[in-house]
Scaffold this motif. Structure first.
Motif, PDB file in Angstrom:
ATOM      1  N   HIS A  64      21.142 -75.649  73.514  1.00  0.00           N
ATOM      2  CA  HIS A  64      20.036 -74.726  73.791  1.00  0.00           C
ATOM      3  C   HIS A  64      20.452 -73.798  74.915  1.00  0.00           C
ATOM      4  O   HIS A  64      20.612 -74.230  76.066  1.00  0.00           O
ATOM      5  N   GLU A  87      13.182 -74.046  78.124  1.00  0.00           N
ATOM      6  CA  GLU A  87      13.257 -72.936  77.163  1.00  0.00           C
ATOM      7  C   GLU A  87      11.898 -72.328  76.820  1.00  0.00           C
ATOM      8  O   GLU A  87      11.837 -71.270  76.203  1.00  0.00           O
ATOM      9  N   TRP A  88      10.810 -72.971  77.236  1.00  0.00           N
ATOM     10  CA  TRP A  88       9.478 -72.384  77.018  1.00  0.00           C
ATOM     11  C   TRP A  88       8.957 -71.694  78.278  1.00  0.00           C
ATOM     12  O   TRP A  88       7.775 -71.355  78.363  1.00  0.00           O
ATOM     13  N   HIS A 136      12.568 -69.157  70.654  1.00  0.00           N
ATOM     14  CA  HIS A 136      11.243 -68.532  70.507  1.00  0.00           C
ATOM     15  C   HIS A 136      11.140 -67.220  71.285  1.00  0.00           C
ATOM     16  O   HIS A 136      10.363 -66.345  70.907  1.00  0.00           O
ATOM     17  N   ASP A 224      13.507 -73.293  63.187  1.00  0.00           N
ATOM     18  CA  ASP A 224      12.533 -73.909  64.064  1.00  0.00           C
ATOM     19  C   ASP A 224      11.372 -72.931  64.230  1.00  0.00           C
ATOM     20  O   ASP A 224      11.438 -71.797  63.747  1.00  0.00           O
ATOM     21  N   GLU A 275      12.172 -85.548  65.846  1.00  0.00           N
ATOM     22  CA  GLU A 275      12.606 -84.982  67.130  1.00  0.00           C
ATOM     23  C   GLU A 275      12.241 -85.912  68.271  1.00  0.00           C
ATOM     24  O   GLU A 275      11.099 -86.358  68.354  1.00  0.00           O
TER      25      GLU A 275
HETATM   26  O1  FHN Z   1       9.825 -75.595  70.616  1.00  0.00           O
HETATM   27  C1  FHN Z   1      11.107 -76.076  70.253  1.00  0.00           C
HETATM   28  C2  FHN Z   1      11.809 -76.649  71.428  1.00  0.00           C
HETATM   29  O2  FHN Z   1      11.958 -75.679  72.407  1.00  0.00           O
HETATM   30  C3  FHN Z   1      13.195 -77.159  70.983  1.00  0.00           C
HETATM   31  O3  FHN Z   1      13.968 -76.074  70.485  1.00  0.00           O
HETATM   32  C4  FHN Z   1      12.998 -78.219  69.897  1.00  0.00           C
HETATM   33  C5  FHN Z   1      14.351 -78.717  69.412  1.00  0.00           C
HETATM   34  O4  FHN Z   1      14.245 -79.153  68.108  1.00  0.00           O
HETATM   35  N1  FHN Z   1      12.278 -77.639  68.787  1.00  0.00           N
HETATM   36  C6  FHN Z   1      10.972 -77.075  69.095  1.00  0.00           C
HETATM   37  C7  FHN Z   1       9.952 -78.163  69.368  1.00  0.00           C
HETATM   38  O5  FHN Z   1       9.806 -78.944  68.193  1.00  0.00           O
END
Ligand code: FHN
Length: 605
Positions: A64, A87-88, A136, A224, A275
């Protein structure tokens, strides 16, 4: 090819041309399939040559890395308060768009070393890498021509570098495959949230995916951001997933796709995506891959020191492999692009375990044992005629390891990998007792290899498939419009497809009849993946019965079968509207989960 796919293919080319300032390279894309007669199930992912590498490799590196990495997990507001996320961070810390763009303009991952990352994956025993090409935040990590919101055009990074190209080269040199994560949910594109303008976003997304496939030839596309949500609204639907899956397959039919290409269901893509969790048993109906973090964060977070131990991580990998799953384990490079030392160290320790004494055989190319149940002291995986008992709790001196057997087999030999100690094996009614006579080889997991012999296959199979009949109504009324022999039942018709061009995509019914001949004896688990209704009889017994209209669903039933004997089989499915699918799989102690092959199926006489 009917006109519709051709028109659509031309449109997708034109769309890409508009967005990229000129006709892109001649599309390698085959026409997008659609309409009655279309089956989106292109092969059986459990046995296809296309997925063989993925099913054997078992262990991958997730990366990531994005503009968010610049903040390293902490945002300091103007009022002096701080907000933490990885990352959010833009969304969760409510960073204004203009401010976030200014932060991204300072992003300069000059320390990104693709060779070091590839070597880290290699040292860990990770056979493939999946890096975020766009998360995202919408920020592309390659020099996309679709917009300016990317690492080439909107950063302080060297304008002559392309980190995805660098990683492609470096992973190839290490014999490691490269895939891309791509978020559907896009916080930056102004056309994303509004369903009225969403098609404009989709065209840009398609153009970016074509860039990724044409320029970097990924082995995996890991989608994703498919879920319904707000801030911003996510208009993504199952129909969008149907189109996207067909589009990606038209760009490169070899790409392995996860189920978030659609809406994270058993009929979407090739692989399920649990996950931060590990299913406690093999997953029915779809390949699967657990993605997890090394600490608690996907993106880099300087404050997150909650690192998992290499023992826990290695046992996760072995347990996942023993249930026929893959492990995608994540690293989050910092703002300079460097992988944290804590990550590198743990990954190397995992690789050291895999390389020692051939212990990697318990993972690579291995899967559910079938002939024994999972014990409490560790896990058992199987590769061919070898069982690998990975022992987490070593018995006290003189103690034994008990296994419940699920089918007949004999043990030809037993040895502790990395030790010359004797191993006693005693077989009883439904049990196997393994008694090592020495100490464990290592504290993570000591592996006992058992060479086993199962009853010979007496019925290799000379079948051709089942008699298939289809009606243009949902209640089998009248004579079937289509009668044919189907080599197996592996159908994903989605919204627009159907069993035959003569059968409309809405309101039809399907029946398969004939005989099934098992290759070997044992208790077989029959698995159906169906939409909207399903009934399955084997040897006159109603094994699966769900006539309540449902979305894509998995049902299972067990039947004991004897090798070489013919058993009548009948399967019925109806489509009442919306999507449609029908897959018939089986598994037994000596047959890993698969679409029932034609060789074991005979048409109704
Ligand atoms: O919102 C994303 C999160 O940031 C991350 O990338 C994970 C990894 O699979 N996928 C999402 C949350 O399910």
């Amino acid at each position: 090819m009917t006109r519709r796919p051709f028109i659509r293919a031309v449109l997708s080319l034109a769309a890409a041309a508009i967005l990229t300032g000129g006709l892109p390279a001649v599309a390698r894309a085959a026409p997008l399939p659609s309409g009655p007669g279309t089956n989106y199930a292109t092969d059986d992912p459990f046995t296809a040559a296309r997925t063989r590498w993925w099913r054997d490799d078992r262990f991958g590196m997730f990366i990531h890395f994005g503009a968010y990495s610049q903040l390293q997990g902490e945002y300091r507001r103007a009022d002096g308060t701080t907000c933490r996320n990885a990352e959010w961070i833009q969304r969760q810390c409510q960073i204004p768009r203009e401010e976030y763009e200014k932060l991204a303009a300072g992003f300069n991952p000059s320390g990104f070393d693709a060779n070091a990352i590839a070597r880290t994956a290699k040292a860990a025993g990770q056979k493939y890498v999946v890096i975020t090409s766009k998360h995202h935040e919408g920020y592309a990590m390659w020099p996309t021509k679709v917009n300016q919101w990317n690492l080439r055009d909107h950063s302080s990074f060297d304008k002559n570098r392309d980190i995805l190209a660098e990683l492609k080269k470096a992973t190839a040199e290490q014999g490691v495959r490269l895939g891309f994560y791509y978020s559907i949910w896009d916080w930056h594109d102004p056309d994303f949230p509004d369903p009225a303008t969403f098609p404009r976003y989709k065209k840009r997304m398609y153009a970016q995916l074509k860039e990724l496939v044409d320029n970097y030839h990924p082995a995996v596309l890991w989608f994703d951001g498919e879920w319904s949500t707000d801030r911003p609204n996510n208009p993504w639907t199952e129909r969008d997933g149907e189109e996207l899956e067909a589009y990606v397959r038209s760009l490169d039919p070899n790409i392995v796709l996860n189920n978030r290409v659609g809406k994270r269901r058993v009929v979407d893509g090739d692989t399920g995506t649990p996950e931060q969790e590990i299913p406690d048993q093999p997953v029915a109906g779809q390949l699967w891959e657990s993605c997890m973090t090394l600490n608690g964060s996907w993106g880099y977070a300087a404050w997150d020191h909650d690192w998992k131990s290499s023992t826990e991580l290695t046992r996760n990998l072995v347990s996942i492999a023993s249930r026929s799953g893959n492990y995608l384990l994540n690293v989050g490079p910092d703002k300079l692009g460097r992988v944290p030392r804590e990550s590198v160290d743990r990954l190397r320790q995992m690789g050291d375990w895999l390389r020692a004494h051939g212990q990697g055989n318990a993972v690579y190319g291995a899967g559910t044992p079938g002939v024994v149940a999972e014990p409490g002291w560790g896990v058992v995986s199987r590769k061919g005629d070898r069982l690998y008992a990975s022992v987490y709790q070593w018995p006290t001196a003189g103690g034994s390891l008990e296994l419940k057997t699920l089918a007949p087999f004999s043990v030809q030999s037993a040895r502790v990998l990395g030790s010359g100690q004797r191993v006693r094996v005693e077989q009883g009614a439904g049990t196997l007792r393994v008694t090592p006579t020495g100490k464990p080889v290592n504290p993570i997991a000591t592996v006992i290899e058992l060479k086993i012999k199962t009853p010979p296959v007496t019925a290799p199979g000379n079948g051709t498939g089942l008699t298939a009949q289809f009606w243009p109504n949902a209640d089998f009324s009248g004579e079937p419009t289509v009668t044919r022999t189907d080599p197996g039942v592996n159908y994903n018709w989605k919204f627009t497809g159907s069993p035959d061009p003569a059968i409309p995509a809405e309101a039809f019914s399907s029946r398969w009849t004939g005989n099934v001949v098992p290759r070997d004896s044992g208790e077989y688990t029959f698995t159906t993946v169906s939409d909207d209704t399903v009934r399955l009889w084997v040897n006159g017994k109603l094994v699966v019965d769900n006539t309540v209209p449902h979305g894509p669903a998995v049902h299972q039933g067990k039947v004991s079968l004897t090798a070489g004997q013919r058993y009548a089989i009948k399967l019925e499915q109806t489509e009442r509207g919306g999507e449609a699918s029908m897959k018939l799989l089986w598994s037994s102690p000596n047959t890993p989960q698969q679409i029932i092959p034609a060789a074991q199926l005979h048409p109704a006489s």
